[in-house]
Design an enzyme around this catalytic site. Sequence first.
Site, PDB file in Angstrom:
ATOM      1  N   ARG A 105       0.823  -1.222  -0.174  1.00 60.08           N
ATOM      2  CA  ARG A 105       0.069   0.015  -0.126  1.00 60.08           C
ATOM      3  C   ARG A 105       0.878   1.301  -0.109  1.00 60.08           C
ATOM      4  O   ARG A 105       1.772   1.202   0.759  1.00 60.08           O
ATOM      5  CB  ARG A 105      -0.838  -0.159   1.075  1.00 60.08           C
ATOM      6  CG  ARG A 105      -1.728  -1.242   1.002  1.00 60.08           C
ATOM      7  CD  ARG A 105      -3.160  -1.121   2.003  1.00 60.08           C
ATOM      8  NE  ARG A 105      -3.891  -2.194   1.514  1.00 60.08           N
ATOM      9  CZ  ARG A 105      -4.371  -3.399   2.483  1.00 60.08           C
ATOM     10  NH1 ARG A 105      -3.708  -3.677   3.618  1.00 60.08           N
ATOM     11  NH2 ARG A 105      -5.177  -4.202   1.955  1.00 60.08           N
ATOM     12  N   CYS A 106       0.785   2.111  -0.981  1.00 59.39           N
ATOM     13  CA  CYS A 106       1.848   3.083  -1.140  1.00 59.39           C
ATOM     14  C   CYS A 106       1.311   4.663  -1.035  1.00 59.39           C
ATOM     15  O   CYS A 106       0.433   4.869  -1.876  1.00 59.39           O
ATOM     16  CB  CYS A 106       2.479   2.864  -2.636  1.00 59.39           C
ATOM     17  SG  CYS A 106       3.607   4.160  -2.972  1.00 59.39           S
TER      18      CYS A 106
ATOM     19  N   ARG B  78     -18.059 -18.826  22.740  1.00 61.23           N
ATOM     20  CA  ARG B  78     -16.491 -18.562  22.130  1.00 61.23           C
ATOM     21  C   ARG B  78     -16.544 -17.610  21.106  1.00 61.23           C
ATOM     22  O   ARG B  78     -17.578 -17.646  20.239  1.00 61.23           O
ATOM     23  CB  ARG B  78     -15.720 -19.809  21.956  1.00 61.23           C
ATOM     24  CG  ARG B  78     -15.607 -20.690  22.857  1.00 61.23           C
ATOM     25  CD  ARG B  78     -14.550 -20.360  24.106  1.00 61.23           C
ATOM     26  NE  ARG B  78     -14.061 -21.244  24.984  1.00 61.23           N
ATOM     27  CZ  ARG B  78     -14.963 -21.758  26.048  1.00 61.23           C
ATOM     28  NH1 ARG B  78     -15.871 -20.976  26.298  1.00 61.23           N
ATOM     29  NH2 ARG B  78     -14.266 -22.595  26.853  1.00 61.23           N
TER      30      ARG B  78
ATOM     31  N   ASP C 227     -13.191  -9.249  -0.777  1.00 59.59           N
ATOM     32  CA  ASP C 227     -13.988  -8.898  -0.310  1.00 59.59           C
ATOM     33  C   ASP C 227     -15.354  -9.012  -0.914  1.00 59.59           C
ATOM     34  O   ASP C 227     -16.527  -8.797  -0.452  1.00 59.59           O
ATOM     35  CB  ASP C 227     -13.793  -7.151   0.048  1.00 59.59           C
ATOM     36  CG  ASP C 227     -12.715  -7.010   0.823  1.00 59.59           C
ATOM     37  OD1 ASP C 227     -12.376  -7.832   1.812  1.00 59.59           O
ATOM     38  OD2 ASP C 227     -11.989  -5.826   1.133  1.00 59.59           O
TER      39      ASP C 227
ATOM     40  N   HIS D  42      -6.214 -13.588   8.602  1.00 60.58           N
ATOM     41  CA  HIS D  42      -5.519 -13.706   7.164  1.00 60.58           C
ATOM     42  C   HIS D  42      -5.657 -14.975   6.726  1.00 60.58           C
ATOM     43  O   HIS D  42      -5.171 -15.285   5.649  1.00 60.58           O
ATOM     44  CB  HIS D  42      -3.951 -12.696   7.319  1.00 60.58           C
ATOM     45  CG  HIS D  42      -4.313 -11.305   7.347  1.00 60.58           C
ATOM     46  ND1 HIS D  42      -4.415 -10.979   8.547  1.00 60.58           N
ATOM     47  CD2 HIS D  42      -4.294 -10.588   6.408  1.00 60.58           C
ATOM     48  CE1 HIS D  42      -4.520  -9.541   8.522  1.00 60.58           C
ATOM     49  NE2 HIS D  42      -4.426  -9.379   7.012  1.00 60.58           N
TER      50      HIS D  42
ATOM     51  N   SER E  53      -6.683   0.609  -5.568  1.00 61.73           N
ATOM     52  CA  SER E  53      -5.719   0.387  -6.597  1.00 61.73           C
ATOM     53  C   SER E  53      -6.168   0.933  -8.115  1.00 61.73           C
ATOM     54  O   SER E  53      -5.428   1.382  -8.941  1.00 61.73           O
ATOM     55  CB  SER E  53      -5.389  -1.090  -6.629  1.00 61.73           C
ATOM     56  OG  SER E  53      -5.088  -1.665  -5.254  1.00 61.73           O
TER      57      SER E  53
ATOM     58  N   MET F  41     -13.663 -11.409   7.173  1.00 56.74           N
ATOM     59  CA  MET F  41     -13.046 -10.045   6.522  1.00 56.74           C
ATOM     60  C   MET F  41     -14.168  -9.723   5.756  1.00 56.74           C
ATOM     61  O   MET F  41     -15.071 -10.167   5.428  1.00 56.74           O
ATOM     62  CB  MET F  41     -12.060 -10.394   5.815  1.00 56.74           C
ATOM     63  CG  MET F  41     -10.643 -10.253   6.933  1.00 56.74           C
ATOM     64  SD  MET F  41      -9.058 -10.647   5.780  1.00 56.74           S
ATOM     65  CE  MET F  41      -7.893 -10.255   6.949  1.00 56.74           C
ATOM     66  N   GLY F  42     -13.666  -8.511   5.031  1.00 55.48           N
ATOM     67  CA  GLY F  42     -14.782  -8.235   3.877  1.00 55.48           C
ATOM     68  C   GLY F  42     -14.819  -6.393   3.908  1.00 55.48           C
ATOM     69  O   GLY F  42     -15.541  -6.043   3.224  1.00 55.48           O
ATOM     70  N   ARG F  43     -13.853  -5.849   4.750  1.00 57.58           N
ATOM     71  CA  ARG F  43     -14.384  -4.415   4.924  1.00 57.58           C
ATOM     72  C   ARG F  43     -15.537  -3.840   5.134  1.00 57.58           C
ATOM     73  O   ARG F  43     -16.421  -4.636   6.056  1.00 57.58           O
ATOM     74  CB  ARG F  43     -13.510  -3.706   3.884  1.00 57.58           C
ATOM     75  CG  ARG F  43     -12.034  -3.658   3.876  1.00 57.58           C
ATOM     76  CD  ARG F  43     -11.479  -2.680   2.772  1.00 57.58           C
ATOM     77  NE  ARG F  43     -10.158  -3.018   2.424  1.00 57.58           N
ATOM     78  CZ  ARG F  43      -9.294  -2.474   3.168  1.00 57.58           C
ATOM     79  NH1 ARG F  43      -9.367  -1.855   3.955  1.00 57.58           N
ATOM     80  NH2 ARG F  43      -7.971  -2.888   2.662  1.00 57.58           N
TER      81      ARG F  43
HETATM   82  O1  F6P Z   1      -9.338  -5.836   1.560  1.00 60.21           O
HETATM   83  C1  F6P Z   1      -8.989  -6.995   1.721  1.00 60.21           C
HETATM   84  C2  F6P Z   1      -8.906  -7.347   3.088  1.00 60.21           C
HETATM   85  O2  F6P Z   1      -8.346  -8.437   3.330  1.00 60.21           O
HETATM   86  C3  F6P Z   1     -10.154  -7.041   3.995  1.00 60.21           C
HETATM   87  O3  F6P Z   1     -10.871  -7.924   4.147  1.00 60.21           O
HETATM   88  C4  F6P Z   1      -9.301  -6.614   5.447  1.00 60.21           C
HETATM   89  O4  F6P Z   1     -10.440  -5.739   6.237  1.00 60.21           O
HETATM   90  C5  F6P Z   1      -7.973  -5.901   5.013  1.00 60.21           C
HETATM   91  O5  F6P Z   1      -7.765  -6.360   3.664  1.00 60.21           O
HETATM   92  C6  F6P Z   1      -7.142  -6.314   5.882  1.00 60.21           C
HETATM   93  O6  F6P Z   1      -5.930  -5.688   5.562  1.00 60.21           O
HETATM   94  P1  F6P Z   1      -4.443  -5.931   6.147  1.00 60.21           P
HETATM   95  O7  F6P Z   1      -3.821  -6.982   5.372  1.00 60.21           O
HETATM   96  O8  F6P Z   1      -3.628  -4.757   5.760  1.00 60.21           O
HETATM   97  O9  F6P Z   1      -4.389  -6.220   7.622  1.00 60.21           O
END
Ligand code: F6P
Length: 411
Positions: A119-120, A323, A197, A329, A152, A239-241
């Site tokens: 990420r730049c 739980r 996402d 990741h 991007s 995940m998924g933002r």
């Molecule tokens: O956009 C892909 C993603 O995996 C999202 O689902 C998540 O919120 C984010 O990137 C995590 O980013 P990083 O790898 O910088 O922790």
Amino acid sequence: PIKVAVMTSGGDSAGMNAAVRSAVKMAIYKGAHAYVIREGWEGLVRGNEAGSEEGQRTPTGYAKGNDVFIPTYGEGDLLREGVGEADEIGLKGRYIVRVGWDDVRGWMSEGGTLIGTARCAEFRERSGRLKAAKNLISCGINALVCCGGDGSLSGLDRLRQEWSSLVKELHDTNKITSKQAEKHSSLRVSGIVGSIDGDFSGTDLSLGFPTALTRIVEAIDSISSTASSHQRAFVVEVMGRASGALASSAAISVGADYVFVPERPPSVNWRDEMCDILRRQRIVGKRRTIVILAEGAIDSDLNPIKAEDVRLCLEKQLQVDARSTILGHVQRGGKPVAEDRILATLQGVEAVNAVMEATPETPSYVIGIRDDTIVRLPLIEAVKQTHQVSEHIQNKQFDKALALRDPEFIE
Ligand code: F6P
């Protein structure tokens, strides 16, 4: 010849290597020269150290392809071996590298992105884009294929929109010659949506989504068996933002008991509502409870809903042993599933076709898939609609947000 550079950018997603492989091979097949840019926009801004400006390597041989001679560089896989070891294989300080057919051999099944991503922040400034333009021109590159998410891809479009003024500034400040300015009066670009996402408007699928979904489903299947054994409840955060696509698809796939997605937020009384439903299921004999939570989950007043809040609620109100698991990741890594490999291959081919056919008048395209057909979507429109979804959510216009996620919307 047309010189096509391929790059990956933003968060990695499964299938990116397959897309790079496909684009590199298609470019060579079409008689173009193929390059890769290592480390995303960061690599493009850094470029190549003096002395290796051209990004060239000396081919060790040529193979006869379909009417074209394909440069080969020895035993192949140079980049693959070199990713962590740039110094040893002579790629140190070189981010733009000519590649041959055999360099991408075996990339189909590899997870992550072998050419790197980053990420730049500098590319977001004009000064960064000026350096990027200079580096592309120094290598003679006139076409750029970028695989990444909405951020991007909007960077890609921005570079193309500004291209003439960047070239003019580089020329006015004597960073490039008049001949270079003339030769590089336009930049051909195309994008491939690479993001787990599943939030990009206009395409039914984005690269990496099928693999991430598969990982999630495998993980929840495992969680389910232990949950059932102990009659426990589990909250699983995915995940998924700001998108609930992974969460809702996973919920269907595993038969989850409850799901939280940002596009359809529950009321602020979600605790009572959720527990009423889950209690009824327990009464009819269900031994386990699975609640899936999108990482961007909110209530209808836009308050974030966190995994720990849900877990505590299950323990207190439902009175079960609860739980929570944040998958993290693990969802993004590993081998791409077949669907991502096919999607990547078809999109890589079409992305190269799009840049080969581009004229200064044609819009920038992003390659998507709709109704089983690979399509070219107008890049800027698709990015705009993707961003509008978040805006609608912020304005509590949830129906509008959902409508915009619908690919049919882009005509
Ligand atoms: O956009 C892909 C993603 O995996 C999202 O689902 C998540 O919120 C984010 O990137 C995590 O980013 P990083 O790898 O910088 O922790």
